[in-house]
Scaffold this motif. Structure first.
Motif, short mmCIF file in Angstrom:
data_model
loop_
_atom_site.label_atom_id
_atom_site.label_comp_id
_atom_site.label_asym_id
_atom_site.label_seq_id
_atom_site.Cartn_x
_atom_site.Cartn_y
_atom_site.Cartn_z
N SER A 70 0.85 -1.19 0.00
CA SER A 70 0.00 0.00 0.00
C SER A 70 0.89 1.24 0.00
O SER A 70 1.74 1.38 0.88
N VAL A 71 0.68 2.12 -0.98
CA VAL A 71 1.59 3.25 -1.22
C VAL A 71 0.90 4.57 -0.89
O VAL A 71 -0.22 4.83 -1.34
N ASN A 72 1.57 5.38 -0.09
CA ASN A 72 1.17 6.76 0.20
C ASN A 72 -0.21 6.84 0.87
O ASN A 72 -0.33 6.57 2.05
N ASP A 89 8.08 8.17 -1.91
CA ASP A 89 6.91 7.39 -1.52
C ASP A 89 7.12 6.77 -0.14
O ASP A 89 8.26 6.53 0.29
N ILE A 90 6.01 6.48 0.53
CA ILE A 90 6.07 5.59 1.69
C ILE A 90 5.24 4.35 1.34
O ILE A 90 4.18 4.45 0.71
N VAL A 91 5.75 3.19 1.74
CA VAL A 91 5.21 1.92 1.25
C VAL A 91 4.95 0.98 2.43
O VAL A 91 5.88 0.57 3.12
N SER A 92 3.68 0.66 2.62
CA SER A 92 3.29 -0.26 3.69
C SER A 92 3.21 -1.68 3.13
O SER A 92 2.53 -1.92 2.14
N VAL A 93 3.92 -2.59 3.78
CA VAL A 93 3.94 -3.99 3.36
C VAL A 93 3.38 -4.84 4.49
O VAL A 93 3.85 -4.77 5.63
N ALA A 108 4.82 -3.31 8.11
CA ALA A 108 5.58 -2.10 8.42
C ALA A 108 5.51 -1.17 7.23
O ALA A 108 5.24 -1.59 6.10
N THR A 109 5.75 0.10 7.48
CA THR A 109 5.81 1.11 6.42
C THR A 109 7.25 1.54 6.22
O THR A 109 7.95 1.86 7.19
N PHE A 110 7.69 1.53 4.96
CA PHE A 110 9.09 1.80 4.61
C PHE A 110 9.20 3.05 3.73
O PHE A 110 8.31 3.34 2.93
N ALA A 111 10.31 3.74 3.88
CA ALA A 111 10.61 4.90 3.05
C ALA A 111 11.20 4.45 1.72
O ALA A 111 12.05 3.56 1.69
N CYS A 112 10.74 5.08 0.64
CA CYS A 112 11.32 4.82 -0.68
C CYS A 112 12.28 5.96 -1.00
O CYS A 112 11.86 7.08 -1.34
N GLY A 113 13.57 5.69 -0.84
CA GLY A 113 14.56 6.73 -1.04
C GLY A 113 14.44 7.80 0.04
O GLY A 113 14.13 7.50 1.20
N LYS A 114 14.64 9.05 -0.34
CA LYS A 114 14.56 10.16 0.61
C LYS A 114 13.12 10.63 0.70
O LYS A 114 12.51 10.96 -0.31
N ILE A 115 12.59 10.65 1.92
CA ILE A 115 11.21 11.09 2.12
C ILE A 115 11.17 12.37 2.95
O ILE A 115 12.17 12.76 3.56
N TRP A 227 -1.58 10.91 3.58
CA TRP A 227 -0.90 9.63 3.64
C TRP A 227 -1.23 8.85 4.92
O TRP A 227 -1.75 9.40 5.89
N ALA A 228 -0.91 7.57 4.88
CA ALA A 228 -1.20 6.67 5.99
C ALA A 228 -0.02 5.73 6.21
O ALA A 228 0.78 5.48 5.29
N ALA A 229 0.09 5.19 7.42
CA ALA A 229 1.14 4.22 7.74
C ALA A 229 0.54 3.08 8.55
O ALA A 229 -0.54 3.20 9.14
N HIS A 230 1.27 1.98 8.60
CA HIS A 230 0.77 0.72 9.18
C HIS A 230 1.96 0.01 9.85
O HIS A 230 3.05 -0.02 9.29
N TYR A 231 1.74 -0.52 11.04
CA TYR A 231 2.78 -1.30 11.69
C TYR A 231 2.12 -2.43 12.47
O TYR A 231 1.12 -2.21 13.16
N GLU A 232 2.68 -3.63 12.38
CA GLU A 232 2.05 -4.80 12.98
C GLU A 232 3.08 -5.85 13.36
O GLU A 232 4.04 -6.09 12.63
N ASN A 233 2.84 -6.48 14.50
CA ASN A 233 3.55 -7.69 14.87
C ASN A 233 2.59 -8.66 15.53
O ASN A 233 1.57 -8.27 16.11
N THR A 234 2.93 -9.95 15.45
CA THR A 234 2.24 -10.98 16.21
C THR A 234 2.95 -11.12 17.54
O THR A 234 4.18 -11.27 17.59
N ILE A 235 2.19 -11.05 18.63
CA ILE A 235 2.79 -11.12 19.96
C ILE A 235 2.17 -12.27 20.76
O ILE A 235 1.07 -12.74 20.46
N LEU A 236 2.90 -12.69 21.78
CA LEU A 236 2.45 -13.73 22.71
C LEU A 236 2.33 -13.11 24.11
O LEU A 236 3.26 -12.45 24.59
N ILE A 237 1.18 -13.32 24.74
CA ILE A 237 1.03 -12.93 26.15
C ILE A 237 1.69 -14.00 27.01
O ILE A 237 1.40 -15.20 26.87
#
Length: 250
Positions: A70-72, A89-93, A108-115, A227-237
């Motif tokens: 997902s871009v920008n 661009d910012i790129v959410s994968v 996670a959302t990553f920077a494409c080059g210089k943002i 623009w939007a950003a996304h960050y995710e992990n699977t966690i264990l309690i």
């Protein structure tokens, strides 16, 4: 029903989590000007299969790819294709891997080059909101303690939380109970118990929280075009600090 994982099941989820985290890292390394979103998808597909796993997203409810890119102003569920990434661009994968009967899920959302500094701040706040949330991902807390911490951190920085899409339990199914909103009231929701495995995933908009669904039936964008950003992990309690099952390799 919320499922608590046994020690054996947790070991299987750790394996799935490591593969998923490595696939996210690979995708992030590929985010650079001139690369197409389809090239990222192809590389992740090949990587996951080489690990003996299967991409969780491929054909999930008809989804046609192995990753969401997902871009920008695209928040989530961007379908890889011919789009060429551009400087700035910012790129959410978002990626999942299934092996041994269990799924891992991370993004996670990553920077494409210089943002721009503004874009970097959006990425940083979104990522940090996850860590603010999991400070409360401990046995005995309530689910919405996590939700409220994420919301408070994001909104204190002037950003908005997406309401229509939420985190979730993860295990033998990619989406299990409970749903985990990124907004809420502390002290509410199910009590957290050791053995719960949860995908915590803040989705943060630079402008308003309003969204629009695109005609492809998958891609979700911000209504105002910011623009939007996304960050995710699977966690264990656990009986102490939460364990991030999709932690990046050191």
């Amino acid at each position: 029903m919320i499922t608590l994982k046994s020690q054996h099941e947790i070991e299987l989820m750790r394996r799935a989590g490591k593969i998923t985290a490595a696939a996210r890292a690979l995708a992030g390394e590929m985010v650079r000007p001139g690369v197409t979103t389809q090239e990222i998808d192809n590389a992740v597909y090949q990587f996951i299969h080489k690990q003996g796993a299967v991409p969780s997203f491929l054909h999930y409810n008809g989804y046609p790819a192995s990753v969401c890119v997902s871009v920008n102003d695209e928040i989530i569920h961007g379908i890889p294709g011919r789009r060429v990434l551009q400087e700035g661009d910012i790129v959410s994968v978002d990626v999942g891997a299934y092996i041994g009967g269990f799924h891992g899920d991370c993004a996670a959302t990553f920077a494409c080059g210089k943002i721009s500094p503004e874009a970097q701040d959006l990425i940083d706040v979104t990522r940090q909101s996850f860590f603010e949330g999991i400070r409360y991902a401990k046995e005995g807390h309530r689910l919405q303690d996590i939700s409220a911490a994420i919301q408070n951190y994001v909104e204190s920085h002037g950003y908005s939380i997406v309401r229509e899409y939420v985190g979730h339990g993860v295990g033998t199914q990619m989406h299990e109970a409970p749903e985990i909103p990124n907004y809420g009231t502390s002290g509410r929701g199910p009590r957290l118990l050791r053995g719960m495995t949860l995908a915590i995933e803040p989705m943060v908009n630079a402008g308003s929280a309003a969204i629009k669904q695109m005609p492809d039936g998958w891609t979700v964008r911000t209504l105002d075009g910011k623009w939007a950003a996304h960050y995710e992990n699977t966690i264990l309690i656990t009986d102490g600090e939460p364990e991030i099952l999709t932690a990046p390799a050191i």
